[in-house]
Scaffold this active site. Structure first.
Site, PDB file in Angstrom:
ATOM      1  N   VAL A  30       0.897  -1.015  -0.010  1.00  0.00           N
ATOM      2  CA  VAL A  30       0.046   0.030   0.224  1.00  0.00           C
ATOM      3  C   VAL A  30       1.002   1.070   0.114  1.00  0.00           C
ATOM      4  O   VAL A  30       1.898   1.143   0.487  1.00  0.00           O
ATOM      5  CB  VAL A  30      -0.813  -0.052   1.398  1.00  0.00           C
ATOM      6  CG1 VAL A  30      -2.148  -0.973   0.933  1.00  0.00           C
ATOM      7  CG2 VAL A  30      -0.401  -0.118   2.617  1.00  0.00           C
ATOM      8  N   SER A  31       0.449   2.359  -0.570  1.00  0.00           N
ATOM      9  CA  SER A  31       1.205   3.504  -0.830  1.00  0.00           C
ATOM     10  C   SER A  31       1.306   4.260   0.601  1.00  0.00           C
ATOM     11  O   SER A  31       2.344   4.861   0.533  1.00  0.00           O
ATOM     12  CB  SER A  31       0.575   4.456  -1.791  1.00  0.00           C
ATOM     13  OG  SER A  31       0.617   3.711  -3.133  1.00  0.00           O
TER      14      SER A  31
END
Length: 181
Positions: A8-9
């Site tokens: 996930v960013s």
């Protein structure tokens, strides 16, 4: 062996959805990169996953965009896996490169991912240009406004040191040195 990779960013996002899907897909081990952008040069979880994979294993991702943001990066990684006789599977896109059709679909979808990324960049630039034409400014606010800078110059002329002036006006020494340059 089936090795999963999840990313996930931002740290505010959760890996739970991806991990649940990878576990349902039968992954023996799952490597994670929480809060790491897809374009980041260093992705420790992916590096560990790639080092762990051996001939006959399969790397499984939830979606293609979790693996890479650029078409070139994705295809390079998949080509490297293929050369090492390692499979690659993307769950959401139903891609398994062990077949000719799966490989074709991967190339088509990676082109779409690349196209989508370019559209985002173009829209962002166009939006920023439109905002600039209406007088908007971007970037950091200057550390010193004109009045505060004049005050710093006055204090310097009075013999005060840069560190003392910086403390007095509430900015870092390096910032003040840069302004006084």
């Amino acid at each position: 062996m089936r090795i999963g990779y999840a990313r996930v960013s931002t740290c505010e996002q959760s890996l739970d959805l991806q991990i649940d899907a990878l576990e349902r897909a039968g992954c023996d081990t799952i490597f994670e990169d929480p809060g790491v952008s897809g374009v980041a040069p260093e992705r420790p979880g992916l590096t560990k996953a790639l080092r762990t994979l051996k001939e006959g294993d399969t790397l499984v991702v939830w979606r293609l965009d979790r693996m890479a943001r650029s078409m070139h990066d994705l295809l390079d990684t998949v080509d490297t896996l293929h050369a090492r006789k390692i499979g690659f599977q993307s769950l959401c896109e139903h891609i398994d490169i062990d077949s000719a059709f799966g490989e074709l679909i991967l190339h088509v979808l990676s082109s779409v991912v690349h196209f989508e990324r370019r559209l985002i960049v173009e829209r962002t630039r166009a939006g920023m240009e439109a905002a600039r034409s209406r007088g908007a400014t971007f970037g950091r606010r200057p550390a010193l406004d004109g009045e505060t800078f004049r005050e710093a110059l006055y204090l310097k002329a009075q013999g005060m040191t840069i560190p003392a002036i910086a403390a007095d006006i509430g900015v870092g020494r390096s910032t003040l040195y840069r302004y006084m340059g």
